[in-house]
Design a protein around this motif. Sequence first.
Motif, PDB file in Angstrom:
ATOM      1  N   LYS A  36      34.542  46.058  49.432  1.00  0.00           N
ATOM      2  CA  LYS A  36      33.421  46.743  48.780  1.00  0.00           C
ATOM      3  C   LYS A  36      33.931  47.844  47.852  1.00  0.00           C
ATOM      4  O   LYS A  36      33.483  47.964  46.710  1.00  0.00           O
ATOM      5  N   GLU A  37      34.880  48.628  48.344  1.00  0.00           N
ATOM      6  CA  GLU A  37      35.445  49.695  47.518  1.00  0.00           C
ATOM      7  C   GLU A  37      36.202  49.118  46.323  1.00  0.00           C
ATOM      8  O   GLU A  37      36.112  49.632  45.208  1.00  0.00           O
ATOM      9  N   ALA A  38      36.933  48.027  46.547  1.00  0.00           N
ATOM     10  CA  ALA A  38      37.671  47.381  45.456  1.00  0.00           C
ATOM     11  C   ALA A  38      36.704  46.896  44.379  1.00  0.00           C
ATOM     12  O   ALA A  38      36.974  47.026  43.180  1.00  0.00           O
ATOM     13  N   SER A  39      35.563  46.347  44.802  1.00  0.00           N
ATOM     14  CA  SER A  39      34.552  45.900  43.832  1.00  0.00           C
ATOM     15  C   SER A  39      33.991  47.072  43.037  1.00  0.00           C
ATOM     16  O   SER A  39      33.756  46.954  41.834  1.00  0.00           O
ATOM     17  N   LEU A  40      33.787  48.207  43.696  1.00  0.00           N
ATOM     18  CA  LEU A  40      33.285  49.396  42.996  1.00  0.00           C
ATOM     19  C   LEU A  40      34.311  49.914  41.991  1.00  0.00           C
ATOM     20  O   LEU A  40      33.944  50.322  40.887  1.00  0.00           O
ATOM     21  N   ILE A  41      35.584  49.900  42.367  1.00  0.00           N
ATOM     22  CA  ILE A  41      36.620  50.389  41.458  1.00  0.00           C
ATOM     23  C   ILE A  41      36.676  49.536  40.202  1.00  0.00           C
ATOM     24  O   ILE A  41      36.769  50.057  39.088  1.00  0.00           O
ATOM     25  N   LEU A  42      36.598  48.208  40.361  1.00  0.00           N
ATOM     26  CA  LEU A  42      36.668  47.322  39.197  1.00  0.00           C
ATOM     27  C   LEU A  42      35.304  47.117  38.542  1.00  0.00           C
ATOM     28  O   LEU A  42      35.217  46.481  37.494  1.00  0.00           O
ATOM     29  N   GLY A  43      34.228  47.645  39.149  1.00  0.00           N
ATOM     30  CA  GLY A  43      32.895  47.520  38.563  1.00  0.00           C
ATOM     31  C   GLY A  43      32.358  46.113  38.619  1.00  0.00           C
ATOM     32  O   GLY A  43      31.677  45.670  37.702  1.00  0.00           O
ATOM     33  N   LEU A  44      32.648  45.412  39.709  1.00  0.00           N
ATOM     34  CA  LEU A  44      32.254  44.012  39.843  1.00  0.00           C
ATOM     35  C   LEU A  44      31.213  43.837  40.943  1.00  0.00           C
ATOM     36  O   LEU A  44      31.223  44.579  41.930  1.00  0.00           O
ATOM     37  N   PRO A  45      30.353  42.816  40.805  1.00  0.00           N
ATOM     38  CA  PRO A  45      29.408  42.525  41.885  1.00  0.00           C
ATOM     39  C   PRO A  45      30.115  41.786  43.026  1.00  0.00           C
ATOM     40  O   PRO A  45      31.217  41.257  42.848  1.00  0.00           O
ATOM     41  N   LYS A  46      29.458  41.738  44.171  1.00  0.00           N
ATOM     42  CA  LYS A  46      30.014  41.014  45.311  1.00  0.00           C
ATOM     43  C   LYS A  46      30.114  39.531  44.951  1.00  0.00           C
ATOM     44  O   LYS A  46      29.216  38.970  44.335  1.00  0.00           O
ATOM     45  N   GLY A  47      31.228  38.912  45.299  1.00  0.00           N
ATOM     46  CA  GLY A  47      31.415  37.491  45.028  1.00  0.00           C
ATOM     47  C   GLY A  47      31.870  37.183  43.609  1.00  0.00           C
ATOM     48  O   GLY A  47      31.643  36.090  43.108  1.00  0.00           O
ATOM     49  N   ALA A  48      32.501  38.122  42.931  1.00  0.00           N
ATOM     50  CA  ALA A  48      32.992  37.895  41.574  1.00  0.00           C
ATOM     51  C   ALA A  48      34.094  36.839  41.593  1.00  0.00           C
ATOM     52  O   ALA A  48      34.858  36.724  42.555  1.00  0.00           O
ATOM     53  N   THR A  49      34.173  36.064  40.533  1.00  0.00           N
ATOM     54  CA  THR A  49      35.192  35.022  40.438  1.00  0.00           C
ATOM     55  C   THR A  49      36.548  35.623  40.104  1.00  0.00           C
ATOM     56  O   THR A  49      36.648  36.776  39.688  1.00  0.00           O
TER      57      THR A  49
END
Length: 112
Positions: free
Chosen positions: A57-70
């Motif tokens: 979840k934190e990694a997704s926030l850092i990269l600005g991506l939604p959950k389940g990004a390709t």
Amino acid sequence: MAHFLIIAGLAVYGGSVVAKTVLRKVRMRGLHPPEAINNPSIIHKYKYAFDDPMTRKEASLILGLPKGATETEIMQAYKVLISLNHPDKGGSGYMAMKINQAKEVLLSKDKP
């Protein structure tokens, strides 16, 4: 004749340097920060230290991506952020490390 060739070569080189700089500036203007950066609820919730170890979840926030990004979306976001935050270009070494870590966490297959 030799002077003309030297001057022409320098002109071509100068033009290429100017063109490269202009293209870099144009590309940089097209980049917008991820929505997560501008969202006050996320800023309020995550304004303190990073988690250890980093969660997906934190990694997704850092990269600005939604959950389940390709994988392609992860790599695109990574390339944009690392180019803007690389220490060789005046960015923070700590942030570059966290961006690298976020990419690794999201690309790892063994984490839930």
